[in-house]
Design an enzyme around this catalytic site. Structure first.
Site, short mmCIF file in Angstrom:
data_model
loop_
_atom_site.label_atom_id
_atom_site.label_comp_id
_atom_site.label_asym_id
_atom_site.label_seq_id
_atom_site.Cartn_x
_atom_site.Cartn_y
_atom_site.Cartn_z
N HIS A 307 0.86 -1.18 0.00
CA HIS A 307 0.00 0.00 0.00
C HIS A 307 0.90 1.23 0.00
O HIS A 307 1.85 1.31 0.78
CB HIS A 307 -0.93 0.02 1.21
CG HIS A 307 -2.09 0.93 1.04
ND1 HIS A 307 -1.97 2.30 1.10
CD2 HIS A 307 -3.40 0.68 0.79
CE1 HIS A 307 -3.15 2.85 0.89
NE2 HIS A 307 -4.04 1.89 0.69
N HIS A 423 0.75 -4.98 2.12
CA HIS A 423 -0.68 -4.79 2.36
C HIS A 423 -1.54 -5.98 1.94
O HIS A 423 -2.45 -6.37 2.67
CB HIS A 423 -1.13 -3.54 1.61
CG HIS A 423 -2.57 -3.18 1.80
ND1 HIS A 423 -3.12 -2.92 3.04
CD2 HIS A 423 -3.58 -3.05 0.91
CE1 HIS A 423 -4.39 -2.61 2.91
NE2 HIS A 423 -4.71 -2.71 1.63
N ARG A 458 -4.01 -5.53 -7.48
CA ARG A 458 -5.41 -5.41 -7.09
C ARG A 458 -5.91 -3.98 -7.21
O ARG A 458 -5.25 -3.05 -6.73
CB ARG A 458 -5.60 -5.90 -5.65
CG ARG A 458 -7.03 -5.70 -5.13
CD ARG A 458 -7.21 -6.34 -3.78
NE ARG A 458 -6.49 -5.68 -2.71
CZ ARG A 458 -6.95 -4.61 -2.04
NH1 ARG A 458 -8.11 -4.07 -2.36
NH2 ARG A 458 -6.24 -4.10 -1.05
#
Length: 639
Positions: A307, A423, A458
């Protein structure tokens, strides 16, 4: 052709994709290897074929009724369904299958302590008239660097809205706008406002709502503080079959065996393979490692999402008084709401890297921040949302504002110091469109699964969506399998039970735990230094060698202290799972000779369309026997 490399080696070989059928469903395979195959042409078709073969064979009797007396004694418990994990995927699945049988929800800590509970941003779904499934699909595929499985993406984006409506019907409360409709936010990589959220605590709200319903369901038993050790498997011809799971009650230190007709693995990711992660302490890759040891196919482990924005301790006016268990996430929604990234000279830098600036996908933003930090020899960058109205900031991000204020930062007036942190695992246990795996009776959902949705990266807020959709899709085949299965009461005696090493004494156990914690930090340091945001072949090979040496040194230390291969302890079992996952990440990364999505290597800095295939790790007996972490406890060779 498909690229293949033997695990632990960089020597390339080539093998025709025609070997897939034999390799996936036969225990006798040539080598455990990393390979690349077309998801839809290679894996999905075979998994679909397997899906229809899931009912138990002719040698087993169909079981006509559910198990009503589910707990036989303290050490063995019998259920129709065993669910490992209490996040959104596990709970949503449990609620559906509980309509057809008894369910054990097995969770490592408290039921709410899951990655779901830490999810801030929200759930993406097409709920606005100006939005479309095709647009959501396109955003997902672009963010995934065109490695996503298109059929999976269509299924998830199409079924998402109904899954949101089901949550609302169960009592989940999401934010609404002045017009009374759901307030839809926008995050990086999304072309439309489609993020359903509950302020900046969406996961917590979903978890709350689901747990409340679960607690009132008489068919569901929740076993908290039960650490899953290994899946219980047997061979049936060419098939591997799952019969449940061995666990350890970490409060009583008793081993508890769960025998079930169907097992759902929903245990989350492996963030703690790195030193800084937004994941809770429970995220040590237990499910991925257990599945790998149980001969499940693993895919795309090189794609670890960092992240871009976690709270940077170094930039806080009031430093933390103790080391934090996990990094505090500064939600993607802050950038989606207009947050701007600056270096320490207050120079905005994202437009130099990508025309989408702060709204670029996470892999782009994380690499950009990493580049700024390294070039400028600084420890963090700044994320500023203070140009927005105070009331708006506090209403959208109350949790983030409160956390930052603890350390002397008022986000309505000051920028937030941020740094990337591990993350989300885009790879995991390879699953078909109904959450099925190549192990009969074993299903997967949530972060532990690799469904093909995320590809190489993602898209923001697609994780909770995927968990909801696949938890629901796994229900029907699970029920069919349960109804066609029977449980022999003697099945529990097929495997020797794990042993809690109380006889070693407190002093020796204390030494083992202390050394294990040191080894854990060493492994995390290696992973961050050599298998981080920017990689190279030399550094990956160095990681492979150092991890192998560290693992052997640690295991030798254990056995010198009197540890035996069938012994279990929380710290030691987590360590074996972290080693297993770290090796899967490194092997997968070495197999991909291109830069795509989250995997960026300076030796192959460009996308190679010939490599636009998922990475597959097949199991194999011969290489599985090398280390303690690579073998199921009931298959250990005694020293």
């Amino acid at each position: 052709m498909a690229t293949s490399i033997a695990s632990g080696s960089a020597n390339l070989q080539f093998r025709e994709t025609g070997c897939w059928q034999q390799s996936l469903f036969s225990r006798v395979v040539s080598q455990r290897c990393c390979q690349k195959f077309s998801w839809s042409r290679g894996v999905s078709n075979n998994l679909q074929i397997k899906r229809y073969r899931y009912p138990i064979g002719e040698t087993q009797r169909p079981f006509q009724t559910v198990i009503t007396s589910c707990i036989r004694d303290d050490s063995t418990k019998y259920f129709d369904f065993a669910v490992i994990g209490s996040g959104v995927a596990g709970l949503r699945y449990a609620l559906e299958v509980a309509k057809h049988g008894t369910v054990a929800v097995i969770t490592k800590a408290e039921p709410h302590e899951s990655n779901t509970n830490y999810a801030q941003g929200g759930v993406s779904a097409v709920l606005c008239p100006s939005d479309s499934v095709e647009s959501h699909m396109q955003d997902t595929i672009v963010a995934g660097a065109y490695l996503c499985d298109e059929e999976t993406v269509r299924v998830v984006c199409t079924e998402g809205p109904e899954r949101i409506r089901e949550l609302i019907a169960m009592g989940a409360s999401f934010d609404h706008g002045d017009d009374g409709n759901l307030h839809l936010a926008r995050e990086g990589g999304h072309s439309h406002h489609r993020i359903v959220h509950a302020a900046d605590m969406t996961g917590r709200e979903i978890e709350r709502a689901l747990l409340m319903v679960v607690e009132n369901d008489p068919n569901i038993s929740v076993f908290k503080h039960h650490f899953a050790i290994d899946l219980l498997t047997s061979q049936d011809g060419s098939d591997m079959v799952c019969h449940g799971v061995d666990t350890m009650n970490t409060e009583t230190l008793k081993v508890v065996r769960f025998i079930s007709k169907v097992t759902l693995l929903a245990s989350g990711g492996a963030g703690h393979v790195y030193p800084s992660t937004t994941n809770p302490l429970v995220a040590t890759g237990d499910g991925i490692a257990m599945a790998h040891r149980a001969q499940a196919v693993i895919s795309n482990m090189e794609f670890v999402q960092f992240h871009p924005t976690s709270l940077a301790d170094e930039g806080l006016p009031i430093p933390p008084t103790k080391t934090k268990e996990n990094a505090f996430l500064i939600s993607e929604a802050v950038r989606g709401d207009g947050g701007i990234l600056y270096n320490l000279d207050m120079e905005r830098f994202m437009p130099m890297y990508d025309e989408r600036a702060e709204l670029a996908p996470r892999d782009v933003v994380a690499r950009s921040i990493d580049d700024q930090i390294k070039k400028r020899k600084e420890k963090y960058v700044l994320l500023d949302i203070s140009h927005k109205g105070r009331d708006e900031i506090l209403s959208h991000f109350p949790n983030i504002a409160a956390e930052c204020l603890k350390y002397g930062i008022d986000i309505t007036r000051q920028p937030i110091p941020v740094v990337p942190a591990a993350h989300y695992m885009c790879g995991g246990v390879r699953a078909g469109l109904q959450g099925e795996t190549n192990v009969r009776g074993l299903y997967v959902a949530g972060e532990v699964a690799c469904t093909g949705l995320h590809g190489a990266n993602r898209l923001a807020s697609n994780s909770l969506l995927e968990a909801l959709v696949f938890a629901r899709r796994a229900v029907k085949p699970s029920i069919d399998h349960m109804k066609a299965s029977c449980i022999d009461q003697s099945v529990s005696r097929w495997w020797d039970p794990p042993v809690v090493p109380m006889q070693l004494g407190c002093n020796i156990l204390g030494k083992i735990i202390r050394r294990t914690k040191e080894v854990r930090k060493e492994l995390q340091s290696i992973m961050w230094e050599y298998v981080g945001i920017v990689r190279s072949t030399t550094r990956l090979k160095t990681a492979e060698q150092r991890i192998g040496e560290l693992e052997l040194e640690w295991e030798a230390y254990l056995f010198q202290q009197g540890w035996e291969p069938t012994m279990v302890g929380l710290e030691a079992c987590e360590m074996r799972n972290l080693f297993c996952c770290a090796k899967l990440v490194v092997s997968s990364a070495l197999a991909r000779h291109e830069s795509r999505g989250l995997h960026y290597t300076i030796d192959f800095p460009h996308v190679d369309e010939r490599s636009r295939l998922p990475t597959i790790i097949f199991p194999n007996c011969s290489t599985m026997n090398r280390t303690w972490s690579s073998r199921q406890l009931h298959k250990q060779q005694m020293c």
